[in-house]
Motif scaffolding. Structure first.
Motif, PDB file in Angstrom:
ATOM      1  N   LEU A  97      44.725 101.473 114.457  1.00 37.63           N
ATOM      2  CA  LEU A  97      45.173 101.718 113.089  1.00 37.63           C
ATOM      3  C   LEU A  97      44.937 103.181 112.744  1.00 37.63           C
ATOM      4  O   LEU A  97      43.868 103.731 113.029  1.00 37.63           O
ATOM      5  CB  LEU A  97      44.413 100.832 112.100  1.00 37.63           C
ATOM      6  CG  LEU A  97      44.742 101.014 110.617  1.00 37.63           C
ATOM      7  CD1 LEU A  97      46.165 100.553 110.316  1.00 37.63           C
ATOM      8  CD2 LEU A  97      43.742 100.255 109.733  1.00 37.63           C
ATOM      9  N   ILE A  98      45.944 103.799 112.135  1.00 39.92           N
ATOM     10  CA  ILE A  98      45.812 105.154 111.607  1.00 39.92           C
ATOM     11  C   ILE A  98      46.042 105.091 110.102  1.00 39.92           C
ATOM     12  O   ILE A  98      47.045 104.547 109.634  1.00 39.92           O
ATOM     13  CB  ILE A  98      46.814 106.119 112.255  1.00 39.92           C
ATOM     14  CG1 ILE A  98      46.538 106.249 113.761  1.00 39.92           C
ATOM     15  CG2 ILE A  98      46.740 107.502 111.594  1.00 39.92           C
ATOM     16  CD1 ILE A  98      47.570 107.094 114.500  1.00 39.92           C
ATOM     17  N   LEU A  99      45.115 105.647 109.341  1.00 42.54           N
ATOM     18  CA  LEU A  99      45.213 105.749 107.891  1.00 42.54           C
ATOM     19  C   LEU A  99      45.508 107.199 107.527  1.00 42.54           C
ATOM     20  O   LEU A  99      44.872 108.112 108.057  1.00 42.54           O
ATOM     21  CB  LEU A  99      43.903 105.326 107.229  1.00 42.54           C
ATOM     22  CG  LEU A  99      43.426 103.893 107.497  1.00 42.54           C
ATOM     23  CD1 LEU A  99      41.959 103.752 107.092  1.00 42.54           C
ATOM     24  CD2 LEU A  99      44.294 102.907 106.729  1.00 42.54           C
ATOM     25  N   ALA A 100      46.463 107.419 106.622  1.00 41.53           N
ATOM     26  CA  ALA A 100      46.809 108.786 106.251  1.00 41.53           C
ATOM     27  C   ALA A 100      47.131 108.874 104.763  1.00 41.53           C
ATOM     28  O   ALA A 100      48.015 108.168 104.278  1.00 41.53           O
ATOM     29  CB  ALA A 100      47.999 109.277 107.072  1.00 41.53           C
ATOM     30  N   VAL A 147      49.164 100.236 114.183  1.00 39.01           N
ATOM     31  CA  VAL A 147      49.793 100.374 112.870  1.00 39.01           C
ATOM     32  C   VAL A 147      49.392 101.698 112.233  1.00 39.01           C
ATOM     33  O   VAL A 147      48.228 102.111 112.282  1.00 39.01           O
ATOM     34  CB  VAL A 147      49.379  99.208 111.948  1.00 39.01           C
ATOM     35  CG1 VAL A 147      49.806  99.456 110.495  1.00 39.01           C
ATOM     36  CG2 VAL A 147      49.980  97.897 112.453  1.00 39.01           C
ATOM     37  N   LEU A 148      50.371 102.354 111.618  1.00 31.65           N
ATOM     38  CA  LEU A 148      50.141 103.504 110.748  1.00 31.65           C
ATOM     39  C   LEU A 148      50.315 103.057 109.309  1.00 31.65           C
ATOM     40  O   LEU A 148      51.332 102.433 108.959  1.00 31.65           O
ATOM     41  CB  LEU A 148      51.142 104.611 111.066  1.00 31.65           C
ATOM     42  CG  LEU A 148      51.266 105.756 110.043  1.00 31.65           C
ATOM     43  CD1 LEU A 148      50.003 106.608 110.013  1.00 31.65           C
ATOM     44  CD2 LEU A 148      52.491 106.619 110.337  1.00 31.65           C
ATOM     45  N   LEU A 149      49.327 103.337 108.464  1.00 32.73           N
ATOM     46  CA  LEU A 149      49.426 103.114 107.024  1.00 32.73           C
ATOM     47  C   LEU A 149      49.385 104.474 106.343  1.00 32.73           C
ATOM     48  O   LEU A 149      48.408 105.216 106.474  1.00 32.73           O
ATOM     49  CB  LEU A 149      48.277 102.239 106.508  1.00 32.73           C
ATOM     50  CG  LEU A 149      48.276 100.773 106.932  1.00 32.73           C
ATOM     51  CD1 LEU A 149      46.998 100.082 106.431  1.00 32.73           C
ATOM     52  CD2 LEU A 149      49.519 100.043 106.410  1.00 32.73           C
ATOM     53  N   LEU A 150      50.454 104.782 105.615  1.00 33.55           N
ATOM     54  CA  LEU A 150      50.645 106.114 105.053  1.00 33.55           C
ATOM     55  C   LEU A 150      51.009 105.990 103.581  1.00 33.55           C
ATOM     56  O   LEU A 150      51.927 105.241 103.226  1.00 33.55           O
ATOM     57  CB  LEU A 150      51.768 106.810 105.830  1.00 33.55           C
ATOM     58  CG  LEU A 150      52.342 108.118 105.318  1.00 33.55           C
ATOM     59  CD1 LEU A 150      51.282 109.216 105.320  1.00 33.55           C
ATOM     60  CD2 LEU A 150      53.528 108.536 106.183  1.00 33.55           C
TER      61      LEU A 150
END
Length: 217
Positions: A97-100, A147-150
């Protein structure tokens, strides 16, 4: 316990809370590898760590990395904090997971790249100074099924974000929307944004969106 957020470091705000809600919806297994890029004071990194994830937090600001380390220590959470420009400190690594939550409010043109505290607020004339880089570079750091959450403003082109992420092979959709009152930065730029046609004189709120993009397995 209040979080340590020195001057020049982006404090948790409505966009942070909206992204935290989306984080809470993710079925992360214990030990999932999570990256919080542009961590600011580390609020989202700590939320992910409390879920049992192995978290790396990155920010280009030395004040932000200091704040994130202090807050992780105060919270008793083992967050790995690195200073660097966007994904540079984690090249060659992969994440579930990437949070941005990058700067996204359009800003009047200026000479050179933003410096100092302005790096937390200035996102170029179209608000996409970092958004386009995230769309380009994040997919290579996701594991299959990752998953990327942006989060960003509707003023900075959610359709462009969706298009770029889909072009990179991700399944991307808007999973959260919320209208909020203008913050300090947007109020200060209101006249310029109206001149550009991004706001009308009657507008009092902006829409935030959270985009979820998944790399197929």
């Amino acid at each position: 316990m209040s979080r340590f957020s020195p001057p020049g470091v982006y404090p948790p705000q409505e966009d942070t809370a909206l992204l935290a809600e989306a984080l809470g919806d993710e079925p992360l297994p214990p030990g999932a590898r999570v990256l919080d890029v542009g961590t600011g004071s580390g609020a989202l990194a700590l939320d992910a760590a409390r879920l049992g994830s192995r978290v790396t937090a990155v920010d280009v600001s030395w004040r932000a990395t200091l704040a994130a380390r202090v807050n992780a220590l105060l919270a008793g959470q083992p967050v790995r904090v690195r200073r660097g420009n966007l994904f540079d400190p984690v090249r060659g690594q992969s994440f579930d997971l990437i949070l941005a939550n990058p700067p996204y409010v359009p800003a009047p043109p200026r000479a050179g790249a933003p410096r100092g505290a302005a790096r937390a607020w200035d996102a170029g004339p179209d608000g996409r100074l970092l958004l386009d880089r995230i769309c380009l570079e994040a997919p290579a750091l996701l594991r299959p099924g990752g998953v990327l959450l942006l989060v960003h403003s509707a003023l900075s082109g959610p359709d462009r974000t969706l298009g770029r992420l889909r072009a990179a092979g991700l399944k991307a959709t808007v999973v959260r929307r919320r209208r909020i009152a203008f913050g300090r930065v947007l109020r200060a730029r209101r006249e310029w944004l109206c001149e550009r046609g991004l706001l009308s004189a009657a507008d009092e709120t902006e829409e935030l969106v959270v985009i979820r993009a998944e790399l197929p397995r």
